[in-house]
Structure formats: C-alpha cells, structure tokens
Design a protein around this motif. Structure first.
Motif, PDB file in Angstrom:
ATOM      1  N   ASP A   1       2.209   1.731  -3.480  1.00 40.35           N
ATOM      2  CA  ASP A   1       1.195   2.201  -4.423  1.00 40.35           C
ATOM      3  C   ASP A   1       1.135   3.723  -4.446  1.00 40.35           C
ATOM      4  O   ASP A   1       0.851   4.323  -5.488  1.00 40.35           O
ATOM      5  CB  ASP A   1      -0.177   1.633  -4.051  1.00 40.35           C
ATOM      6  CG  ASP A   1      -0.313   0.150  -4.357  1.00 40.35           C
ATOM      7  OD1 ASP A   1       0.519  -0.385  -5.116  1.00 40.35           O
ATOM      8  OD2 ASP A   1      -1.258  -0.469  -3.815  1.00 40.35           O
TER       9      ASP A   1
ATOM     10  N   GLN B   1       7.629  -7.342  -2.055  1.00 39.39           N
ATOM     11  CA  GLN B   1       7.436  -5.897  -1.997  1.00 39.39           C
ATOM     12  C   GLN B   1       8.758  -5.165  -1.753  1.00 39.39           C
ATOM     13  O   GLN B   1       8.976  -4.056  -2.275  1.00 39.39           O
ATOM     14  CB  GLN B   1       6.415  -5.537  -0.918  1.00 39.39           C
ATOM     15  CG  GLN B   1       5.023  -6.080  -1.167  1.00 39.39           C
ATOM     16  CD  GLN B   1       4.399  -5.569  -2.455  1.00 39.39           C
ATOM     17  OE1 GLN B   1       4.731  -4.487  -2.943  1.00 39.39           O
ATOM     18  NE2 GLN B   1       3.501  -6.350  -3.025  1.00 39.39           N
TER      19      GLN B   1
ATOM     20  N   GLN C   1       0.833  -1.207   0.000  1.00 38.81           N
ATOM     21  CA  GLN C   1       0.000   0.000   0.000  1.00 38.81           C
ATOM     22  C   GLN C   1       0.868   1.257   0.000  1.00 38.81           C
ATOM     23  O   GLN C   1       0.558   2.246  -0.676  1.00 38.81           O
ATOM     24  CB  GLN C   1      -0.922   0.000   1.218  1.00 38.81           C
ATOM     25  CG  GLN C   1      -2.028  -1.041   1.156  1.00 38.81           C
ATOM     26  CD  GLN C   1      -2.764  -1.189   2.473  1.00 38.81           C
ATOM     27  OE1 GLN C   1      -2.458  -0.513   3.460  1.00 38.81           O
ATOM     28  NE2 GLN C   1      -3.740  -2.091   2.511  1.00 38.81           N
TER      29      GLN C   1
ATOM     30  N   GLU D   1       5.029   5.236  -5.608  1.00 45.08           N
ATOM     31  CA  GLU D   1       5.391   5.080  -7.015  1.00 45.08           C
ATOM     32  C   GLU D   1       4.816   6.177  -7.911  1.00 45.08           C
ATOM     33  O   GLU D   1       5.184   6.260  -9.082  1.00 45.08           O
ATOM     34  CB  GLU D   1       4.957   3.706  -7.508  1.00 45.08           C
ATOM     35  CG  GLU D   1       5.852   2.588  -6.986  1.00 45.08           C
ATOM     36  CD  GLU D   1       5.352   1.195  -7.316  1.00 45.08           C
ATOM     37  OE1 GLU D   1       6.120   0.230  -7.131  1.00 45.08           O
ATOM     38  OE2 GLU D   1       4.185   1.055  -7.738  1.00 45.08           O
ATOM     39  N   ARG D   2       3.967   7.017  -7.373  1.00 46.36           N
ATOM     40  CA  ARG D   2       3.445   8.147  -8.143  1.00 46.36           C
ATOM     41  C   ARG D   2       4.448   9.303  -8.202  1.00 46.36           C
ATOM     42  O   ARG D   2       4.223  10.270  -8.934  1.00 46.36           O
ATOM     43  CB  ARG D   2       2.143   8.650  -7.526  1.00 46.36           C
ATOM     44  CG  ARG D   2       1.085   7.564  -7.365  1.00 46.36           C
ATOM     45  CD  ARG D   2      -0.158   8.106  -6.675  1.00 46.36           C
ATOM     46  NE  ARG D   2      -1.043   7.031  -6.239  1.00 46.36           N
ATOM     47  CZ  ARG D   2      -2.240   7.191  -5.704  1.00 46.36           C
ATOM     48  NH1 ARG D   2      -2.698   8.438  -5.517  1.00 46.36           N
ATOM     49  NH2 ARG D   2      -2.971   6.174  -5.324  1.00 46.36           N
TER      50      ARG D   2
END
Length: 267
Positions: A155, A183, A152, A158-159
């Motif tokens: 997620d 992960q 999480q 990574e932006r």
C-alpha cells in the motif's frame, strides 16, 4: 543444483568477522552477501566496500534503515542510503519501527512511515538505491515494525516508482498470512529482496531469535520461492537467520548448513 541466486546474510553467522565471512563465501562458491550496517561500521565502510568488491562478491542488500519513530530518523536514513551506495548494495532494507513511546495510534504510525519514505525516496533515487519495505510478523508491531503484512507494505510502495521503493518478502514474517500468495503476485516488479529461514517453536524469550536454518521448521519455503519467481522476481535469495543456537556454531559450519538447506528446501 546451482548457487547462482544464493546470498549469505552476514547476520546468520553474527560472530563471524566480515573478512572471514567473505573468505568463506568465496571458498564455497557463494556469489552474494547481505550486509548489516553495524558490523560494516565496525570494520570500516570504505574497507568493507573494498573487501567485498575485491573478492568479487555482490552485495545483495544492506540492513537496515527505517525506525521512523526515532527522533533522528531522517539523518540516520540518509546516512544509510549513502552507505548502501558506497557498498554497491542495490537495496536498503527498511524496518519501519514500532509505536512512538506512549502511543497506541498504530494507524498514525503507519501514516508516518509512508510520509518518511516519501521524504527519503528522492535521495534514494539519486543514489541509485532502492528502499525495500520489510513487513515484520505482527508480534513485532509494537516495538519494531508497524508494517505487519506484505499488503500493508505494498500500500505504501505502490505510491512510488518500483525502481525506487519496493518490498521485502521474508519467509519468517509472511508465511502465516493467508493472503501472502495473492500479495506476492500483486507485488510483481516491486519485490526487491527475498529472504528465507524457518520458523520453529517454542519461540525463545523475546521471540526475536526464533529462527532456524531452511528445512528445520514449518515454512513452505519452496512454495514461496516458486511464488516470487512466478511474480517475476529472479534476484538473489538470502538466507537470514537470527538464532543463538546457530550463532554459537563456527561460521564455516553455519554457511555449509545454510547452503545445504537452501539447495534442499528452497531451490
């Protein structure tokens, strides 16, 4: 074995005054220290920065920012970024906060975390501070951290550019996850910090203080260390323990025990 990567998180000896922590680290040959905002503020931000700098210690992280469900989250996190920059801390650890009062919308809370980090990222980049998202064990999801797994956290991270937003691998919070090694490999250069302690049962009332020094519990600490190394992380390894029993000991004894556990069970 070497202490070259060892860092002593000051929360491990919570009642040891900062000047004594610094003196003890220098005497023991410890190269790094993890700082917390509250005791730094108590001693004085500028005084703390000078104390650690003059001692030749590297500040490996500052805890903590986050708690994005609070009304004043933006101003508080901007202050935390400035404090990290002043201290020379390359990483500001983010504990995202739990559900807003009266809410059951955990998905919405996670979206708000991502939005908040997006708002803070330019400020962190300008200050030369990386935002380090720390997932906490799921038992803390309601009140402390809706980000409950390394996946999480990634997620969200990574932006962003990995030099601006990364993740924390804290053994206490991720050891149980059957996907954690995949992960960690996925995280690669996004690993901003690696923290170790151990998990012991029964957990105390309130569960927050259920940690132990490395080697006193059930976590495969060396396996986790080998995994973060294989992912490309070569940075500091902080020993961070929240335990009433540990805190009751003299700080110098805690530091000695942390070093011994690190050398035997982590390295």
């Amino acid at each position: 074995m070497s202490l070259a990567r060892f860092s002593f998180n000051q929360a491990t000896a919570q009642h040891w005054p900062l000047p004594d922590v610094v003196t003890g680290c220098v005497a023991a040959g410890v190269p790094g220290i993890g700082l917390w905002r509250e005791p730094v503020a108590g001693y004085g931000l500028a005084r703390s920065a000078k104390l650690v700098r003059d001692a030749g210690l590297a500040v490996t992280s500052l805890c903590r920012g986050g708690f994005f469900s609070a009304d004043d989250w933006r101003a508080e996190n901007l202050r935390a970024i400035e404090e990290a920059a002043t201290l020379g801390a390359p990483e500001l650890v983010l504990v995202s906060g739990g559900l807003p009062p009266g809410s059951r919308d955990v998905d919405g809370a996670r979206r708000r975390v991502a939005d908040a980090i997006g708002e803070l990222a330019p400020h962190a980049a300008a200050a030369g501070v990386r935002l380090a998202i720390e997932p906490l064990h799921p038992m803390f999801a309601a009140d402390r951290c809706v980000i409950a797994t390394l996946g999480q956290a990634l997620d969200i991270a990574e932006r962003f550019d990995p030099t601006v937003v990364g993740v924390v691998v804290d053994a206490y919070h991720v050891w149980w996850d059957d996907t954690v090694y995949a992960q960690i490999a996925r995280a690669g250069a996004r690993i901003a910090a690696f923290q170790v302690c151990d998990w012991v049962t029964p957990l105390p009332e309130g569960v927050l203080l259920g940690r132990a020094l490395p080697g006193e519990g059930c976590i495969e600490l060396r396996r986790l260390r080998e995994a973060v190394d294989a992912a490309g992380y070569g940075g500091p390894i902080e020993v961070e323990v929240f335990s009433a029993e540990v805190w009751a000991r003299p700080g110098s004894q805690v530091l000695d025990a942390a070093i011994a556990g690190y050398l035997r069970h982590v390295v």
